[in-house]
Motif scaffolding. Structure first.
Motif, PDB file in Angstrom:
ATOM      1  N   PHE A 273       0.839  -1.199   0.000  1.00  0.00           N
ATOM      2  CA  PHE A 273       0.000   0.000   0.000  1.00  0.00           C
ATOM      3  C   PHE A 273       0.870   1.244   0.000  1.00  0.00           C
ATOM      4  N   ASN A 274       1.946   1.224   0.787  1.00  0.00           N
ATOM      5  CA  ASN A 274       2.834   2.381   0.854  1.00  0.00           C
ATOM      6  C   ASN A 274       3.534   2.646  -0.471  1.00  0.00           C
ATOM      7  N   GLN A 275       3.884   1.596  -1.171  1.00  0.00           N
ATOM      8  CA  GLN A 275       4.473   1.777  -2.501  1.00  0.00           C
ATOM      9  C   GLN A 275       3.486   2.443  -3.442  1.00  0.00           C
ATOM     10  N   MET A 276       2.225   2.043  -3.337  1.00  0.00           N
ATOM     11  CA  MET A 276       1.179   2.677  -4.135  1.00  0.00           C
ATOM     12  C   MET A 276       1.026   4.147  -3.766  1.00  0.00           C
ATOM     13  N   LEU A 277       0.937   4.424  -2.450  1.00  0.00           N
ATOM     14  CA  LEU A 277       0.768   5.800  -1.987  1.00  0.00           C
ATOM     15  C   LEU A 277       1.959   6.664  -2.376  1.00  0.00           C
ATOM     16  N   ASN A 278       3.154   6.098  -2.340  1.00  0.00           N
ATOM     17  CA  ASN A 278       4.350   6.842  -2.725  1.00  0.00           C
ATOM     18  C   ASN A 278       4.318   7.206  -4.202  1.00  0.00           C
ATOM     19  N   LEU A 347      -6.864   1.451   5.106  1.00  0.00           N
ATOM     20  CA  LEU A 347      -5.995   1.785   3.975  1.00  0.00           C
ATOM     21  C   LEU A 347      -6.785   1.830   2.674  1.00  0.00           C
ATOM     22  N   ASN A 348      -7.729   0.913   2.514  1.00  0.00           N
ATOM     23  CA  ASN A 348      -8.585   0.944   1.330  1.00  0.00           C
ATOM     24  C   ASN A 348      -9.412   2.225   1.288  1.00  0.00           C
ATOM     25  N   GLU A 349      -9.928   2.633   2.454  1.00  0.00           N
ATOM     26  CA  GLU A 349     -10.702   3.855   2.530  1.00  0.00           C
ATOM     27  C   GLU A 349      -9.831   5.071   2.217  1.00  0.00           C
ATOM     28  N   GLY A 372      -4.888   4.156 -12.692  1.00  0.00           N
ATOM     29  CA  GLY A 372      -3.998   3.121 -13.211  1.00  0.00           C
ATOM     30  C   GLY A 372      -3.011   2.634 -12.161  1.00  0.00           C
ATOM     31  N   ILE A 373      -2.465   3.573 -11.375  1.00  0.00           N
ATOM     32  CA  ILE A 373      -1.542   3.204 -10.292  1.00  0.00           C
ATOM     33  C   ILE A 373      -2.265   2.321  -9.271  1.00  0.00           C
ATOM     34  N   ILE A 374      -3.470   2.713  -8.918  1.00  0.00           N
ATOM     35  CA  ILE A 374      -4.243   1.958  -7.926  1.00  0.00           C
ATOM     36  C   ILE A 374      -4.594   0.572  -8.449  1.00  0.00           C
ATOM     37  N   LYS A 375      -5.040   0.518  -9.695  1.00  0.00           N
ATOM     38  CA  LYS A 375      -5.412  -0.769 -10.276  1.00  0.00           C
ATOM     39  C   LYS A 375      -4.225  -1.725 -10.309  1.00  0.00           C
ATOM     40  N   GLU A 376      -3.055  -1.212 -10.703  1.00  0.00           N
ATOM     41  CA  GLU A 376      -1.862  -2.059 -10.775  1.00  0.00           C
ATOM     42  C   GLU A 376      -1.458  -2.545  -9.375  1.00  0.00           C
ATOM     43  N   ALA A 377      -1.558  -1.639  -8.398  1.00  0.00           N
ATOM     44  CA  ALA A 377      -1.189  -2.009  -7.028  1.00  0.00           C
ATOM     45  C   ALA A 377      -2.129  -3.083  -6.480  1.00  0.00           C
ATOM     46  N   TYR A 378      -3.428  -2.930  -6.732  1.00  0.00           N
ATOM     47  CA  TYR A 378      -4.375  -3.928  -6.263  1.00  0.00           C
ATOM     48  C   TYR A 378      -4.164  -5.260  -6.971  1.00  0.00           C
ATOM     49  N   ARG A 379      -3.759  -5.197  -8.226  1.00  0.00           N
ATOM     50  CA  ARG A 379      -3.466  -6.446  -8.929  1.00  0.00           C
ATOM     51  C   ARG A 379      -2.307  -7.185  -8.244  1.00  0.00           C
ATOM     52  N   LEU A 381      -1.500  -6.874  -5.187  1.00  0.00           N
ATOM     53  CA  LEU A 381      -1.976  -7.327  -3.880  1.00  0.00           C
ATOM     54  C   LEU A 381      -2.891  -8.547  -3.999  1.00  0.00           C
ATOM     55  N   GLY A 382      -3.365  -8.788  -5.224  1.00  0.00           N
ATOM     56  CA  GLY A 382      -4.247  -9.928  -5.432  1.00  0.00           C
ATOM     57  C   GLY A 382      -5.676  -9.682  -5.091  1.00  0.00           C
ATOM     58  N   VAL A 383      -6.082  -8.384  -5.112  1.00  0.00           N
ATOM     59  CA  VAL A 383      -7.471  -8.071  -4.786  1.00  0.00           C
ATOM     60  C   VAL A 383      -8.158  -7.360  -5.934  1.00  0.00           C
ATOM     61  N   GLY A 384      -7.529  -7.312  -7.098  1.00  0.00           N
ATOM     62  CA  GLY A 384      -8.145  -6.640  -8.228  1.00  0.00           C
ATOM     63  C   GLY A 384      -8.549  -7.617  -9.293  1.00  0.00           C
TER      64      GLY A 384
END
Length: 384
Positions: A273-278, A347-349, A372-379, A381-384
């Motif tokens: 999540f932090n990598q995504m937020l960064n 974190l999702n919120e 796009g960043i969020i979608k890739e990060a969730y992928r 994480l295995g939740v997309g």
């Protein structure tokens, strides 16, 4: 032939008949063309009959009984020929002599423009049918005539263009399954999108369909009108990019996601999540400069109502990252499963709040990048 709605074969098994009311023109065309049929597909209403000639799933020609849909009228309407040329060529039509070839002989149409003119004419005949909600269809399995011209018409583009002409909410609502609470699910056939010309708003909408949100929820965040959103979702279903989720499928997927989350290390998940937020922080810093810290604070503040205790003392100014140790300390008194659930939900919120802030303050390009960043990060994480 694939599923296209109720129909019946004649005694010889060479003709399929049915009512458009039991299916739809786009779904019928997709089924017939996708099955590689050869023959003549006829559409009838009391005022008009249209014949679509097919060869191995390709449209080779189309005719209409409507005089205003003939090729000469189409060329005249588009300013490709003059009224005098149209009248002269029409008088020379005879068995075996088509208008297009006559116009070429008269010099009214260049030989290299003939095929393109035929393709445009055939496409217009077909596109008008997408607005039909009533009528009959009949597919007769026969070889096309020897004079039929092979046309370069993309099935996917034709269906997309045709559905854009639909103005009937009844047809659109029926097309999406008649349920705003239905959940569209990606099929993984993303290669179809490469054959379509979609606007930025349409591309973003399709990219955001993740198999979790209902049609109504998708409508609420779409830049398109709700009618256009539902129509686009229908088009993606017809083209096989999306499918209608089955009852209980979302619950089963959520249970599967929960099981996978339990198998992963919580600190590792927070790090992702932090990598995504960064990445989001770095991108937004390039767009709004030092205001990015204020932006991130505002996004965090929007989560305060439900997750104030979780984010107590957490400062996103450190490159957009949430301190794992601080998060853990804030929920240390909770049982492990509850601690995990609260941290991931918070974190999702937070991510959703950031996405909302980008949508409200910035433009379509920024929301597309962030999504796009969020979608890739969730992928990952295995939740997309």
């Amino acid at each position: 032939m694939g599923e296209s709605g109720p129909g019946s074969l004649d005694d010889q098994g060479l003709t399929l008949r049915g009512s458009i009311e039991d299916t739809s023109v786009p779904e019928l065309l997709k089924s017939v063309l996708g099955s590689g049929e050869t023959g003549v597909l006829t559409f009838r209403r009391p005022d008009v009959t249209k014949n679509v000639h097919l060869h191995l799933g390709r449209i080779v020609y189309a005719r209409s009984s409507n005089p205003d849909e003939r090729m000469g009228e189409d060329l005249l309407l588009r300013g490709k020929i003059t009224a005098r040329q149209f009248l002269e060529a029409s008088r020379l039509i005879a068995p075996g002599r088509r208008l297009g070839k006559i116009l070429v002989e008269l010099g009214a149409l260049e030989p290299e423009d003939l095929l393109g003119s035929i393709e445009h004419h055939v496409k217009e005949i077909l596109l008008e049918m997408f607005t039909w909600s009533r009528g009959e269809y009949e597919l007769t399995m026969t070889e096309p005539g020897k004079d039929d011209v092979a046309l370069n018409l993309s099935t996917e583009a034709l269906i997309m263009d045709g559905l854009r002409r639909v103005r009937s909410w009844h047809a659109v609502y029926r097309g999406i399954g008649g349920d705003l609470d239905a959940v569209p699910v990606p099929t993984g056939h993303q290669e179809t999108l490469l054959k379509l010309e979609l606007s930025e708003e349409e591309q973003e909408l399709v990219a955001q369909v993740n198999g979790h949100a209902t049609i109504e929820q998708i409508c609420q965040v779409s830049y398109l009108s709700q009618f256009e959103t539902c129509r686009l979702l229908w088009a993606m279903m017809v083209l096989g990019v999306l499918r209608r989720g089955q009852p209980g499928e979302e619950a089963a997927r959520e249970e599967h996601v929960a099981q996978r989350e339990q198998e992963q290390d919580l600190e590792s998940i927070v790090e992702r999540f932090n990598q995504m937020l960064n990445r989001i922080h770095s991108f937004l810093q390039g767009r709004i400069g030092s205001d990015v810290d204020v932006f991130m604070d505002e996004a965090q503040a929007r989560t305060a109502g439900q997750y104030e205790a979780l984010f107590y003392g957490v400062d996103l100014k450190q490159y957009g990252r949430a301190d794992y140790d601080q998060l853990l300390a804030n929920v240390a008194d909770l049982p492990p499963e509850e601690r995990r659930r609260l941290m991931l939900a918070g974190l999702n919120e937070l991510v959703a709040s950031i996405q909302l802030g980008v949508r409200e303050r910035l433009g379509a390009q920024e929301i597309a990048v962030v999504s796009g960043i969020i979608k890739e990060a969730y992928r990952r994480l295995g939740v997309g």
